[in-house]
Design a protein around this motif. Structure first.
Motif, mmCIF file in Angstrom:
data_model
loop_
_atom_site.group_PDB
_atom_site.id
_atom_site.type_symbol
_atom_site.label_atom_id
_atom_site.label_comp_id
_atom_site.label_asym_id
_atom_site.label_seq_id
_atom_site.Cartn_x
_atom_site.Cartn_y
_atom_site.Cartn_z
ATOM 1 N N ILE A 122 0.840 -1.213 0.000
ATOM 2 C CA ILE A 122 0.000 0.000 0.000
ATOM 3 C C ILE A 122 0.868 1.253 0.000
ATOM 4 O O ILE A 122 0.572 2.225 -0.698
ATOM 5 N N GLU A 123 1.953 1.225 0.753
ATOM 6 C CA GLU A 123 2.839 2.382 0.802
ATOM 7 C C GLU A 123 3.492 2.625 -0.552
ATOM 8 O O GLU A 123 3.601 3.764 -1.016
ATOM 9 N N PHE A 224 -10.302 -0.355 0.009
ATOM 10 C CA PHE A 224 -10.298 1.097 -0.180
ATOM 11 C C PHE A 224 -8.897 1.651 -0.396
ATOM 12 O O PHE A 224 -8.721 2.863 -0.522
ATOM 13 N N SER A 225 -7.916 0.737 -0.437
ATOM 14 C CA SER A 225 -6.567 1.112 -0.845
ATOM 15 C C SER A 225 -6.197 0.427 -2.149
ATOM 16 O O SER A 225 -5.030 0.458 -2.565
ATOM 17 N N ALA A 243 -15.442 8.600 3.780
ATOM 18 C CA ALA A 243 -15.791 8.462 5.197
ATOM 19 C C ALA A 243 -15.581 7.008 5.592
ATOM 20 O O ALA A 243 -16.508 6.289 5.932
ATOM 21 N N ILE A 244 -14.320 6.591 5.529
ATOM 22 C CA ILE A 244 -13.973 5.196 5.783
ATOM 23 C C ILE A 244 -13.320 5.090 7.148
ATOM 24 O O ILE A 244 -12.282 5.703 7.398
ATOM 25 N N GLY A 245 -13.911 4.318 8.040
ATOM 26 C CA GLY A 245 -13.265 4.019 9.299
ATOM 27 C C GLY A 245 -13.399 5.114 10.315
ATOM 28 O O GLY A 245 -14.377 5.865 10.350
ATOM 29 N N HIS A 246 -12.364 5.234 11.154
ATOM 30 C CA HIS A 246 -12.368 6.165 12.261
ATOM 31 C C HIS A 246 -11.161 7.087 12.125
ATOM 32 O O HIS A 246 -10.511 7.132 11.083
ATOM 33 N N GLU A 247 -10.856 7.800 13.213
ATOM 34 C CA GLU A 247 -9.788 8.794 13.150
ATOM 35 C C GLU A 247 -8.462 8.195 12.693
ATOM 36 O O GLU A 247 -7.732 8.795 11.930
ATOM 37 N N GLY A 248 -8.134 6.997 13.183
ATOM 38 C CA GLY A 248 -6.820 6.427 12.887
ATOM 39 C C GLY A 248 -6.727 5.738 11.546
ATOM 40 O O GLY A 248 -5.632 5.407 11.097
ATOM 41 N N ASP A 249 -7.856 5.471 10.891
ATOM 42 C CA ASP A 249 -7.843 4.757 9.613
ATOM 43 C C ASP A 249 -7.578 5.734 8.474
ATOM 44 O O ASP A 249 -8.172 6.802 8.407
ATOM 45 N N ALA A 250 -6.681 5.353 7.560
ATOM 46 C CA ALA A 250 -6.371 6.237 6.437
ATOM 47 C C ALA A 250 -6.077 5.420 5.196
ATOM 48 O O ALA A 250 -4.930 5.319 4.753
ATOM 49 N N PRO A 251 -7.083 4.794 4.564
ATOM 50 C CA PRO A 251 -6.868 4.093 3.301
ATOM 51 C C PRO A 251 -6.547 5.102 2.196
ATOM 52 O O PRO A 251 -6.757 6.308 2.349
#
Length: 420
Positions: A122-123, A224-225, A243-251
């Motif tokens: 992903i990176e 989503f990645s 609007a995927i996940g919560h604060e810590g999620d970042a796809p």
């Protein structure tokens, strides 16, 4: 009939009780020795104070995954790097639970093997897409103030759907939605989410698209990645909210989206205005405008009062007074000049009349002279004009007479020489 001794001996008429099967499975599993396995941690929820830690270990080349339990001291021995996405090697013992019929692994040792393959992939993809400019701020489209229709891509019967619709409707009751319920995890998620984005993007009345999912493990959020889904989102001409996940999620979808909402509820707050707040703002603006108009009217009324209070408006004729004085002076001066001129001309006329009167024939007649006229009206200037017997008219200073000539003499020139 006694129960069958072996599984192969069971029949329809002589089956094993389920407990016999689970007992035998447990016996078989318990005979297995400890072994070392490797995999990627895809779900880990730390539970401080718990007697047992749980995480999910996934095979890096397939979808196979199992739940792993470990005592807290085993996890703490790993260090701070133990988190979702890391690749580990662990010494485990298979454990079968008869009551639930579930199989899991109990870890005795856990060792990190570096960043998990999936996160590394992903990176690398993130760096690739960033180099292409898909994440540039210049590409991001502003969200509409009040969308006509809100496109919503979410899971089937998902809480994220209610979070968006309920919260958005609470802020703006007239909000309209075009919902596409699709798979948001698993092998079909990429295709279905991508197709839903493309379909909503073709509807002219849809002014914003929200892709919502209520969080999940790293494994759950992998679609989503996915490169195909990220490119589908980048190709949409309609502003898109992730609007995927919560604060810590970042796809990666968060990077390409025009706006990244921390949660579906946060997305609902971003896509529509707050009606109560807008009405309050309108009321405040109306009052501010009313106050501004009243202030302006007061200022203009004050200025008007100042203008009206000036002498020119109190006595408008005052401005004409200097001109009236000038005109009166000019008229007086003109009259004086006319009277002087008339007096002068009157005196000249009197003098001319006196002169004329003195030189007139009447004045001569009044001095004793008279004039004679022939019947033809011709004045008699010479005696030769009136032979004897001629009738003449005599004009006197007062009256006239008619006479007949009985004789005449010629005048002698006293200045002539004597011999003539």
């Amino acid at each position: 009939m006694p129960p069958a001794a072996k599984a192969a001996d069971t029949t329809r008429e002589n089956p094993w009780p389920l407990r016999r099967l689970t007992q035998n499975i447990k016996i078989y599993v318990d005979r297995m020795s400890s072994l070392w396995v490797e995999g990627q941690v895809v779900q880990y929820n730390p539970r401080p104070g718990s007697r047992m830690a749980f995480f999910t270990l996934r095979d890096t080349e397939s979808d196979t995954s199992m739940t792993v339990t470990a005592f807290p001291n085993v996890i703490s021995a790993v260090g701070a790097g133990f988190e979702e996405g890391v690749k580990v090697v662990t010494r485990v013992k298979p454990v079968f639970w008869e009551r639930s019929g579930s199989l899991n692994l109990q870890a005795a040792e856990v060792h990190l093997q570096g960043l998990g393959d999936l996160l590394a992939q992903i990176e690398r993809l993130r760096q690739k897409l960033a180099a292409e400019g898909l994440f540039d701020e210049r590409r991001k489209k502003p969200l509409p103030f009040l969308p006509r229709i809100i496109g919503l891509v979410c899971g089937r019967n998902a809480k994220a759907k209610d979070d968006v619709i309920v919260n958005a409707s609470a802020r703006w009751p007239a909000a309209r939605f075009e919902v596409r319920e699709v798979a948001v995890q698993g092998q079909y998620a990429v295709r279905e989410v991508s197709d839903a984005i493309a379909e909503l993007d073709q509807i002219p009345e849809v002014d914003v698209i929200v892709v919502a999912r209520g969080g999940g493990s790293v494994e759950d959020l992998l679609p989503f990645s996915d490169e195909a889904l990220v490119r589908a989102a980048a190709a949409a001409s309609t502003p898109l909210v992730s609007a995927i996940g919560h604060e810590g999620d970042a796809p990666l979808l968060d990077y390409v989206a025009d706006f990244r909402a921390s949660t579906p509820t946060d997305a609902a707050r971003r896509i529509v205005p707050d009606l109560a707040q807008e009405l309050e703002g309108l009321a405040g603006a109306s009052q501010a405008m009313r106050n501004a108009i009243e202030r302006r009217l007061t200022q203009e009324r004050h200025h008007l009062d100042l203008v009206v209070s000036r002498p020119i408006f109190l006595t408008p004729a005052a401005t004409l007074e200097p001109h009236r004085v000038l005109i009166d002076s000019a008229v007086t001066n003109l009259r004086s000049r006319i009277e002087r001129r008339l007096s002068e001309e009157r005196q000249g006329i009197v003098q001319a009349s006196a002169t004329l009167r003195a030189l007139s024939p009447q004045a001569t007649l009044e001095r004793g002279y008279s004039m004679l006229k022939l019947p033809s009206g011709e004045l008699v200037r010479d005696a030769s004009q009136v032979p004897k017997g001629t009738l003449v008219e005599g004009i006197l200073a007062s009256g006239r007479l008619v006479a007949q000539v009985v004789g005449s003499t010629q005048a002698t020139d006293s200045a002539a020489p004597a011999n003539e």
